[in-house]
Scaffold this active site. Sequence first.
Site, PDB file in Angstrom:
ATOM      1  N   SER A  51       0.997  -1.099 -10.303  1.00 29.07           N
ATOM      2  CA  SER A  51      -0.105  -2.036 -10.054  1.00 29.07           C
ATOM      3  C   SER A  51      -1.011  -2.010 -11.266  1.00 29.07           C
ATOM      4  O   SER A  51      -1.024  -1.028 -12.026  1.00 29.07           O
ATOM      5  CB  SER A  51      -0.893  -1.575  -8.822  1.00 29.07           C
ATOM      6  OG  SER A  51      -2.129  -2.257  -8.744  1.00 29.07           O
ATOM      7  N   TYR A  90      -5.470   5.086  -3.834  1.00 31.91           N
ATOM      8  CA  TYR A  90      -4.431   4.147  -4.281  1.00 31.91           C
ATOM      9  C   TYR A  90      -4.297   4.220  -5.802  1.00 31.91           C
ATOM     10  O   TYR A  90      -3.182   4.297  -6.338  1.00 31.91           O
ATOM     11  CB  TYR A  90      -4.793   2.735  -3.819  1.00 31.91           C
ATOM     12  CG  TYR A  90      -3.747   1.676  -4.101  1.00 31.91           C
ATOM     13  CD1 TYR A  90      -2.596   1.570  -3.322  1.00 31.91           C
ATOM     14  CD2 TYR A  90      -3.920   0.752  -5.137  1.00 31.91           C
ATOM     15  CE1 TYR A  90      -1.646   0.580  -3.573  1.00 31.91           C
ATOM     16  CE2 TYR A  90      -2.984  -0.237  -5.395  1.00 31.91           C
ATOM     17  CZ  TYR A  90      -1.846  -0.315  -4.608  1.00 31.91           C
ATOM     18  OH  TYR A  90      -0.910  -1.303  -4.863  1.00 31.91           O
TER      19      TYR A  90
HETATM   20  P1  NDP Z   1       3.926  -5.476   1.934  1.00 37.03           P
HETATM   21  O1  NDP Z   1       3.036  -4.704   2.852  1.00 37.03           O
HETATM   22  O2  NDP Z   1       3.907  -6.954   2.007  1.00 37.03           O
HETATM   23  O3  NDP Z   1       5.438  -4.968   2.091  1.00 37.03           O
HETATM   24  C1  NDP Z   1       5.682  -3.591   2.037  1.00 37.03           C
HETATM   25  C2  NDP Z   1       7.171  -3.318   2.101  1.00 37.03           C
HETATM   26  O4  NDP Z   1       7.337  -1.896   1.980  1.00 37.03           O
HETATM   27  C3  NDP Z   1       7.796  -3.731   3.422  1.00 37.03           C
HETATM   28  O5  NDP Z   1       9.121  -4.120   3.203  1.00 37.03           O
HETATM   29  C4  NDP Z   1       7.724  -2.442   4.226  1.00 37.03           C
HETATM   30  O6  NDP Z   1       8.731  -2.310   5.235  1.00 37.03           O
HETATM   31  C5  NDP Z   1       7.977  -1.414   3.141  1.00 37.03           C
HETATM   32  N1  NDP Z   1       7.452  -0.124   3.545  1.00 37.03           N
HETATM   33  C6  NDP Z   1       6.170   0.190   3.881  1.00 37.03           C
HETATM   34  N2  NDP Z   1       6.110   1.475   4.277  1.00 37.03           N
HETATM   35  C7  NDP Z   1       7.375   1.971   4.184  1.00 37.03           C
HETATM   36  C8  NDP Z   1       7.955   3.221   4.467  1.00 37.03           C
HETATM   37  N3  NDP Z   1       7.236   4.232   4.948  1.00 37.03           N
HETATM   38  N4  NDP Z   1       9.290   3.370   4.263  1.00 37.03           N
HETATM   39  C9  NDP Z   1      10.061   2.343   3.797  1.00 37.03           C
HETATM   40  N5  NDP Z   1       9.546   1.132   3.526  1.00 37.03           N
HETATM   41  C10 NDP Z   1       8.225   0.949   3.714  1.00 37.03           C
HETATM   42  O7  NDP Z   1       3.520  -4.983   0.463  1.00 37.03           O
HETATM   43  P2  NDP Z   1       3.654  -5.708  -0.958  1.00 37.03           P
HETATM   44  O8  NDP Z   1       4.904  -6.474  -1.017  1.00 37.03           O
HETATM   45  O9  NDP Z   1       2.365  -6.370  -1.265  1.00 37.03           O
HETATM   46  O10 NDP Z   1       3.720  -4.436  -1.919  1.00 37.03           O
HETATM   47  C11 NDP Z   1       4.925  -3.978  -2.507  1.00 37.03           C
HETATM   48  C12 NDP Z   1       4.582  -3.055  -3.671  1.00 37.03           C
HETATM   49  O11 NDP Z   1       3.805  -3.768  -4.625  1.00 37.03           O
HETATM   50  C13 NDP Z   1       3.732  -1.836  -3.273  1.00 37.03           C
HETATM   51  O12 NDP Z   1       4.154  -0.717  -4.002  1.00 37.03           O
HETATM   52  C14 NDP Z   1       2.332  -2.245  -3.686  1.00 37.03           C
HETATM   53  O13 NDP Z   1       1.525  -1.118  -3.951  1.00 37.03           O
HETATM   54  C15 NDP Z   1       2.629  -3.042  -4.941  1.00 37.03           C
HETATM   55  N6  NDP Z   1       1.587  -3.981  -5.349  1.00 37.03           N
HETATM   56  C16 NDP Z   1       1.158  -4.965  -4.500  1.00 37.03           C
HETATM   57  C17 NDP Z   1       0.176  -5.849  -4.904  1.00 37.03           C
HETATM   58  C18 NDP Z   1      -0.361  -6.920  -4.029  1.00 37.03           C
HETATM   59  O14 NDP Z   1      -1.437  -7.455  -4.355  1.00 37.03           O
HETATM   60  N7  NDP Z   1       0.309  -7.299  -2.930  1.00 37.03           N
HETATM   61  C19 NDP Z   1      -0.402  -5.755  -6.260  1.00 37.03           C
HETATM   62  C20 NDP Z   1       0.134  -4.696  -7.069  1.00 37.03           C
HETATM   63  C21 NDP Z   1       1.096  -3.855  -6.613  1.00 37.03           C
HETATM   64  P3  NDP Z   1       8.459  -2.782   6.771  1.00 37.03           P
HETATM   65  O15 NDP Z   1       8.500  -4.276   6.730  1.00 37.03           O
HETATM   66  O16 NDP Z   1       9.581  -2.200   7.552  1.00 37.03           O
HETATM   67  O17 NDP Z   1       7.102  -2.269   7.125  1.00 37.03           O
END
Ligand code: NDP
Length: 237
Positions: free
Chosen positions: A142, A156
């Site tokens: 990020s 975070y």
């Molecule tokens: P979402 O919350 O939209 O999606 C998260 C994903 O991670 C889902 O597929 C979820 O699975 C999975 N997940 C969450 N917890 C677990 C776990 N314990 N074990 C396995 N899978 C898990 O998040 P984003 O798509 O926004 O974020 C993805 C990445 O991008 C993260 O690392 C985030 O920190 C990073 N990021 C996001 C930004 C943003 O603004 N959105 C900006 C910068 C970085 P399930 O559906 O089963 O819960």
Amino acid sequence: MSKPLKNKVALVTGGSRGIGAAIVRRLAKDGANVAFTYSTSAKAAAAVAREAAGFGVVAKAYRADSAAPKTLPRLVARVLKEFGRIDVLVNNAGVFLGGKIGEIRPADYEHLMRINVDAVFALTNAAVKHMKTGGRIINISSILGERATGPDMGVYNASKFAVTGFRRRWAKDLGARGSLVTAVQPGPIDTDLNPATGAHAEPMRRQTALGRFGRPEEVAAAVAFLAGPAAGYITGA
Ligand code: NDP
């Protein structure tokens, strides 16, 4: 249509929703067979697997909890058994936690660190020895893994700074065996984790150069580039 990742195998964590789902679809579109994880969203994961398979590749969802990092080497073994190899590992699964220092529950801190940091270590540690020359490890970090701009996001920030440390050192340590380690460090992306609408979104939107949140597909395009043949001399970046 060009398939730069034909015959490659990618393992993506957190592929059921948001950025991870877009990465799964894009890598599949580029020709990769894709294994991906989710924690609870079984239906959404099955839908992403179907969409990805529509590009003529093998795509499979695995329930694997990144909050239980000790179980992740077993996932790597399963993917190797079922897909035969791993060429690209995308450490994407992540969670967010805000809150004033002094008021954060230690259990919430530990949960986030297990998913955002420990799982990245556990998966990379288990997968890297099976990756052949040219393998790619791509971490979804990020902008908050480079800068601590907003208030009350120290936990975070620290988790994403840790992933920055992994990338910078692992790129050097793994270079000799031809593995490349990179990161995508997005600003705000419109997902369930960080929706582009609502009061919290406006200050973030204003901080962006383009005056808007990004879309998951825009992050996936960067990942596809880093996974592909055109990025064969990019590591540590
Ligand atoms: P979402 O919350 O939209 O999606 C998260 C994903 O991670 C889902 O597929 C979820 O699975 C999975 N997940 C969450 N917890 C677990 C776990 N314990 N074990 C396995 N899978 C898990 O998040 P984003 O798509 O926004 O974020 C993805 C990445 O991008 C993260 O690392 C985030 O920190 C990073 N990021 C996001 C930004 C943003 O603004 N959105 C900006 C910068 C970085 P399930 O559906 O089963 O819960």
